[in-house]
Design an enzyme around this catalytic site. Structure first.
Site, PDB file in Angstrom:
ATOM      1  N   GLU A   1      -6.403 -10.430  -1.260  1.00  0.00           N
ATOM      2  CA  GLU A   1      -7.202 -10.186  -0.047  1.00  0.00           C
ATOM      3  C   GLU A   1      -8.686 -10.111  -0.382  1.00  0.00           C
ATOM      4  OE1 GLU A   1      -5.720  -6.845   2.232  1.00  0.00           O
ATOM      5  OE2 GLU A   1      -3.634  -7.355   1.814  1.00  0.00           O
TER       6      GLU A   1
ATOM      7  N   ASN B   1       1.998  -5.121  -3.176  1.00  0.00           N
ATOM      8  CA  ASN B   1       0.587  -5.419  -2.893  1.00  0.00           C
ATOM      9  C   ASN B   1      -0.178  -4.129  -2.612  1.00  0.00           C
ATOM     10  OD1 ASN B   1      -1.495  -7.434  -2.233  1.00  0.00           O
ATOM     11  ND2 ASN B   1      -1.271  -6.766  -0.106  1.00  0.00           N
TER      12      ASN B   1
ATOM     13  N   HIS C   1     -10.603  -5.809  -2.259  1.00  0.00           N
ATOM     14  CA  HIS C   1     -11.670  -5.593  -1.270  1.00  0.00           C
ATOM     15  C   HIS C   1     -12.793  -4.900  -2.029  1.00  0.00           C
ATOM     16  CE1 HIS C   1      -9.169  -6.898   2.036  1.00  0.00           C
ATOM     17  NE2 HIS C   1      -8.223  -6.051   1.678  1.00  0.00           N
TER      18      HIS C   1
ATOM     19  N   GLU D   1       0.802  -1.236   0.000  1.00  0.00           N
ATOM     20  CA  GLU D   1       0.000   0.000   0.000  1.00  0.00           C
ATOM     21  C   GLU D   1       0.830   1.279   0.000  1.00  0.00           C
ATOM     22  OE1 GLU D   1      -2.858  -0.409   3.168  1.00  0.00           O
ATOM     23  OE2 GLU D   1      -3.545  -2.341   2.426  1.00  0.00           O
TER      24      GLU D   1
ATOM     25  N   ASP E   1     -12.450  -9.984  -0.720  1.00  0.00           N
ATOM     26  CA  ASP E   1     -13.735 -10.064  -0.026  1.00  0.00           C
ATOM     27  C   ASP E   1     -14.691  -9.128  -0.750  1.00  0.00           C
ATOM     28  OD1 ASP E   1     -12.738  -7.639   1.035  1.00  0.00           O
ATOM     29  OD2 ASP E   1     -12.417  -8.458   3.028  1.00  0.00           O
TER      30      ASP E   1
HETATM   31  O1  9MR Z   1      -7.521  -7.802   8.508  1.00  0.00           O
HETATM   32  C1  9MR Z   1      -6.552  -7.018   9.162  1.00  0.00           C
HETATM   33  C2  9MR Z   1      -7.091  -6.487  10.482  1.00  0.00           C
HETATM   34  O2  9MR Z   1      -7.282  -7.570  11.379  1.00  0.00           O
HETATM   35  C3  9MR Z   1      -6.167  -5.460  11.064  1.00  0.00           C
HETATM   36  O3  9MR Z   1      -6.753  -4.893  12.207  1.00  0.00           O
HETATM   37  C4  9MR Z   1      -5.866  -4.409  10.039  1.00  0.00           C
HETATM   38  C5  9MR Z   1      -4.907  -3.375  10.603  1.00  0.00           C
HETATM   39  O4  9MR Z   1      -4.706  -2.334   9.760  1.00  0.00           O
HETATM   40  O5  9MR Z   1      -5.293  -5.003   8.873  1.00  0.00           O
HETATM   41  C6  9MR Z   1      -6.185  -5.864   8.257  1.00  0.00           C
HETATM   42  O6  9MR Z   1      -5.599  -6.392   7.085  1.00  0.00           O
HETATM   43  C7  9MR Z   1      -5.297  -5.432   6.069  1.00  0.00           C
HETATM   44  C8  9MR Z   1      -4.108  -5.968   5.302  1.00  0.00           C
HETATM   45  O7  9MR Z   1      -3.052  -6.238   6.179  1.00  0.00           O
HETATM   46  C9  9MR Z   1      -3.658  -4.983   4.232  1.00  0.00           C
HETATM   47  N1  9MR Z   1      -4.762  -4.629   3.372  1.00  0.00           N
HETATM   48  C10 9MR Z   1      -5.976  -4.197   4.013  1.00  0.00           C
HETATM   49  C11 9MR Z   1      -6.417  -5.247   5.045  1.00  0.00           C
HETATM   50  C12 9MR Z   1      -7.742  -4.856   5.651  1.00  0.00           C
HETATM   51  O8  9MR Z   1      -7.635  -3.682   6.374  1.00  0.00           O
END
Ligand code: 9MR
Length: 443
Positions: A263, A200, A236, A158, A265
């Site tokens: 990722e 990513n 997402h 990101e 969903d």
């Molecule tokens: O799913 C993850 C969540 O449990 C955490 O709290 C969060 C913290 O920022 O990160 C989420 O996973 C993220 C991933 O690492 C990167 N892309 C976005 C995902 C959803 O926020």
């Protein structure tokens, strides 16, 4: 065949003829009954993000081990989890994910070495060269810990801005210099030459300013030999999918990198099953799309609370979206090329004694050196490596060895090497790193 959509005899004959003609299409063979097995029919994986804290939940682990042949740690390999204080690494939960994956014969995607979020507080308060060297050291240490066991690493996550600029996101890492991303990729390659290295990001699910900014970076990296092997599209998604979703994957694949849905969903709504199927078909249509990961197992496991965006409901029952993904996988698609994983080019040693090679990740004013020590035709009980350092260079930290100036001796646990076997150590320094090959002596 199970209860999938019926095929006409003519349709099956046609599909077979087309498959034979192009020689690249796989399936529809016997319909598989799990996501992982079905994806495997075209040489792909189907994975899930998993949480160490849920592995004691029997329903969760039953679905995990039955359906998925890849896992990604949802949080356990992030910077705040693996290096909570500077230089102190904790791998307990990351290792639990790794071991779960290995135990069920799944690939493990590493997520994520560097990200502007989920940084430990000590890193958040650093800047400039102190942050840069801490970040590169983090990449080196974590990738070294998991060396040889990770299918693909999200090396950088990101780093591009949302909106129309197509440029980088501002962050403490970005403020260390625009080359921070390539420095991270070089460090990751040196630490784990077998892992595929991915960039990513999200909101890249079609051809837009952000995905084009990333495309331009990947093209530049490929042209300059910066090691990058794959691009992750988080996906997402809301209730629809961009019409150029597949074309976007394809343009990246055409640069010579793998693409992965990392990722996935999808918001629940009338279209959820259709959107899932469309993503699956798009991946199957792009030969270098090597796999799909959904970001959780049951709706109740999702970070998108209340949106029910996953393939299993709260009680672990398959949803319509599950069936549409399985059917799309079973319909087959192009087969990913079987490229060997990137490998180290360390020459085989000859004679007794040992040899050492060094790979460097440098930035203005500092570097991380990774040194590979390989035993010759006899086993070693210890080794000493001497590295020629240019004047002005000083070693500031060492791992997996002890040093006195520019002379490094094995640690307690890595001095014994069978004939031909290798080990690695590393050090960080100021100034410019070694330019010449190191020398290695047995004993
Ligand atoms: O799913 C993850 C969540 O449990 C955490 O709290 C969060 C913290 O920022 O990160 C989420 O996973 C993220 C991933 O690492 C990167 N892309 C976005 C995902 C959803 O926020």
């Amino acid at each position: 065949m199970n209860g999938n959509a019926p095929r006409t005899v003519l349709g099956a004959l046609l599909a077979g003829a087309v498959a034979a003609a192009v020689g690249m299409l796989a399936g529809p063979a016997d319909a598989a009954t799990t996501l992982g097995a079905s994806a495997a029919q075209t040489g792909r994986y189907f994975g899930a993000a998993i949480a160490a804290g849920r592995l004691g939940d029997a329903t969760y682990t039953r679905i995990l081990s039955t359906e998925f042949n890849s896992v990604t740690p949802e949080n356990e390999m992030k910077w705040d989890a693996t290096e909570p204080s500077q230089g102190r690494f904790t791998y307990t939960n990351g290792d639990r994910i790794l071991n779960q994956g290995l135990a069920q014969g799944a690939k493990v995607r590493g997520h994520a070495l560097l990200w502007h979020q989920q940084q430990p507080s000590w890193a958040q308060s650093l800047s400039g060269s102190a942050l840069r060297s801490a970040a590169i050291n983090h990449v080196t240490q974590v990738a070294t810990h998991y060396r040889g066991q990770i299918y693909a690493w999200d090396v950088v996550n990101e780093a591009f801005a949302d909106g129309g600029s197509g440029g980088r996101r501002d962050s403490n890492l970005q403020r260390t210099g625009n080359d921070w991303i390539e420095a991270a990729f070089r460090a990751a390659r040196a630490a784990d030459p077998a892992a595929k290295l991915c960039y990513n990001d999200y909101n890249t699910d079609g051809i837009n300013a952000k995905s084009t900014g990333i495309y331009t970076m990947v093209r530049d990296f490929k042209s300059r030999g910066v090691p990058i092997d794959c691009v992750g599209f988080q996906s997402h998604l809301g209730t629809s999918i961009s019409g150029d979703y597949q074309a976007n994957l394809q343009r990246f694949a055409d640069l010579g990198v793998d693409v992965q849905i990392t990722e996935l969903d999808v918001a629940q709504g009338g279209n959820q099953a259709n959107v899932y199927a469309a993503v699956t078909r798009a991946c199957l249509a792009v030969s270098r799309c090597t796999g799909i990961t959904v970001w959780g197992i049951r709706d109740s496991d999702s970070w998108r609370t209340g949106e029910n965006p996953l393939l299993f409901d709260n009680s672990g029952t398959k949803k319509a979206a599950y069936t549409s993904v399985l059917n799309a996988l079973n319909a087959g698609g192009s087969t990913p090329p079987s490229d060997p994983p990137p490998s180290s080019t360390t020459p085989p040693p000859s004679g007794a004694g040992c040899t050492a090679t060094v790979s460097l990740n440098s930035w203005t004013g500092g570097y991380v050196a990774t040194v590979r020590v390989t035993a010759g035709s006899s086993a070693l009980t210890g080794w000493t490596v001497t590295v020629a350092l240019p004047s002005g260079s000083a070693v500031t930290s060492t791992w997996s060895a002890t040093n006195s100036g520019n002379t490094f001796r094995n640690a307690d646990y890595n001095g014994q090497l069978a004939a031909g076997a290798s080990t690695e150590f590393g050090f960080q320094g100021t100034g410019t790193g070694p330019a010449a090959a190191p020398t290695c002596q047995a004993g």
